[in-house]
Design an enzyme around this catalytic site. Sequence first.
Site, PDB file in Angstrom:
ATOM      1  N   SER A  96       0.853  -1.197   0.000  1.00  0.00           N
ATOM      2  CA  SER A  96       0.000   0.000   0.000  1.00  0.00           C
ATOM      3  C   SER A  96       0.885   1.243   0.000  1.00  0.00           C
ATOM      4  O   SER A  96       1.940   1.260   0.633  1.00  0.00           O
ATOM      5  CB  SER A  96      -0.901   0.088   1.236  1.00  0.00           C
ATOM      6  OG  SER A  96      -0.788  -0.999   2.079  1.00  0.00           O
ATOM      7  N   TYR A  97       0.446   2.269  -0.698  1.00  0.00           N
ATOM      8  CA  TYR A  97       1.184   3.530  -0.764  1.00  0.00           C
ATOM      9  C   TYR A  97       0.651   4.455   0.325  1.00  0.00           C
ATOM     10  O   TYR A  97      -0.526   4.814   0.333  1.00  0.00           O
ATOM     11  CB  TYR A  97       0.992   4.153  -2.146  1.00  0.00           C
ATOM     12  CG  TYR A  97       1.498   5.573  -2.268  1.00  0.00           C
ATOM     13  CD1 TYR A  97       0.771   6.522  -2.983  1.00  0.00           C
ATOM     14  CD2 TYR A  97       2.683   5.990  -1.663  1.00  0.00           C
ATOM     15  CE1 TYR A  97       1.217   7.833  -3.100  1.00  0.00           C
ATOM     16  CE2 TYR A  97       3.150   7.292  -1.780  1.00  0.00           C
ATOM     17  CZ  TYR A  97       2.413   8.209  -2.500  1.00  0.00           C
ATOM     18  OH  TYR A  97       2.870   9.502  -2.615  1.00  0.00           O
ATOM     19  N   ASP A 141      11.041  -3.522  15.553  1.00  0.00           N
ATOM     20  CA  ASP A 141      11.705  -2.290  15.080  1.00  0.00           C
ATOM     21  C   ASP A 141      10.700  -1.153  14.969  1.00  0.00           C
ATOM     22  O   ASP A 141      10.699  -0.384  14.005  1.00  0.00           O
ATOM     23  CB  ASP A 141      12.423  -2.523  13.741  1.00  0.00           C
ATOM     24  CG  ASP A 141      13.456  -1.432  13.463  1.00  0.00           C
ATOM     25  OD1 ASP A 141      13.887  -1.305  12.303  1.00  0.00           O
ATOM     26  OD2 ASP A 141      13.799  -0.692  14.407  1.00  0.00           O
ATOM     27  N   GLU A 145       9.671   6.441  12.144  1.00  0.00           N
ATOM     28  CA  GLU A 145       9.860   6.316  10.681  1.00  0.00           C
ATOM     29  C   GLU A 145       9.045   5.151  10.107  1.00  0.00           C
ATOM     30  O   GLU A 145       8.737   5.140   8.925  1.00  0.00           O
ATOM     31  CB  GLU A 145      11.334   6.076  10.327  1.00  0.00           C
ATOM     32  CG  GLU A 145      12.274   7.181  10.722  1.00  0.00           C
ATOM     33  CD  GLU A 145      12.872   6.948  12.106  1.00  0.00           C
ATOM     34  OE1 GLU A 145      12.098   6.572  13.023  1.00  0.00           O
ATOM     35  OE2 GLU A 145      14.079   7.150  12.287  1.00  0.00           O
ATOM     36  N   ASP A 159       7.343  -1.912   7.651  1.00  0.00           N
ATOM     37  CA  ASP A 159       8.646  -2.550   7.831  1.00  0.00           C
ATOM     38  C   ASP A 159       8.568  -3.757   8.766  1.00  0.00           C
ATOM     39  O   ASP A 159       9.057  -3.727   9.898  1.00  0.00           O
ATOM     40  CB  ASP A 159       9.696  -1.546   8.343  1.00  0.00           C
ATOM     41  CG  ASP A 159      11.094  -2.142   8.163  1.00  0.00           C
ATOM     42  OD1 ASP A 159      12.081  -1.428   8.351  1.00  0.00           O
ATOM     43  OD2 ASP A 159      11.163  -3.364   7.837  1.00  0.00           O
TER      44      ASP A 159
END
Length: 298
Positions: A96-97, A141, A145, A159
Amino acid sequence: MTPPTEESRKRTPTDYIFGKVLGEGSFSTVYLAKDVHTGKEFAIKVLEKSHIIREKKTEYVMREKEVLRILGNSCPYFVRLFWTFQDRDRLYFVLSYAKNGDILTQIDNRKTFTIHCARYYAAELLLGIEFLHDKGIIHRDLKPENLLFDENWHLLITDLGSAKILSSEKPEADKSKTRRNSFVGTAQFVSPEMLTDSQSSFESDLWAFGCILFQMVCGEMPFRGGSEYLVFQKILKLEYAFPEGFDECAKDLVESLLVIEPGKRLGAADERRYSSIRQHEFFSGRNFDDLGPPPKLG
Ligand SMILES: O=C(O)[C@@H]1CCC(=O)N(CCc2ccc(Cl)cc2)[C@H]1c1ccccc1Cl
């Protein structure tokens, strides 16, 4: 044999027009891409096979794909994997963007990222963490970000390449057993147990949640230093301080999460995840079944 539907048809790079680079990792480059048939935009994560093999990261690649497959589209707070394909030299993940970027950009804008935004997105992050842990997956993690926004400004956790899947047959054994994992997350968000006995657990994500909450509220990371070694020293000594004017309720919640002993972190002993964090005063008045519309942001 029924003809493949548009959804199920195997993709190739020629199905997409690749655009700007959205991000670069140590093993991947993420491009904005447009599907030539539908015009839909995606984020395509491209990995060079030679680099993965040389760095012995094949296991991480396969795990990220497995985790994204387990998540499917069953939780709105995770980036979704639509297709994977490969060519001779590369692997492709069609994701997905997240067109409104990451939360770090918003946190850094202290004029618009208020305590109300911190409360709202900490609640959405908690719902995502609950879902992940209930699937037996540790992110390992979590950091600003890796917290993106979808087109409606809802959180999208991304991520999953560092995630660990606790094997379902022996969830307990997995937690107790000290294994020499080579993996360590990002210095400022890594938990003490990942540094000492390289054992990550669900509580490692709760530690990161505490660090992220601290940063959402005041714009700074709790553990900072000129080198990773100095940051690790501060983490192991629980050396951090709240700036003037830090929200008192948030301070109490951060203090109950940034605890060296994993089992003593708020939520660690919850029968149902994470009732004791949901009930904390910082979230008073929040309805976790309906958090309402996101606050107005950038
Ligand atoms: O798991 C899968 O869906 C397939 C299975 C078939 C296959 O060959 N691959 C690629 C396996 C692979 C992983 C790492 C490197 Cl460096 C090379 C090949 C897998 C794959 C294909 C495309 C994108 C990602 C992956 Cl893991």
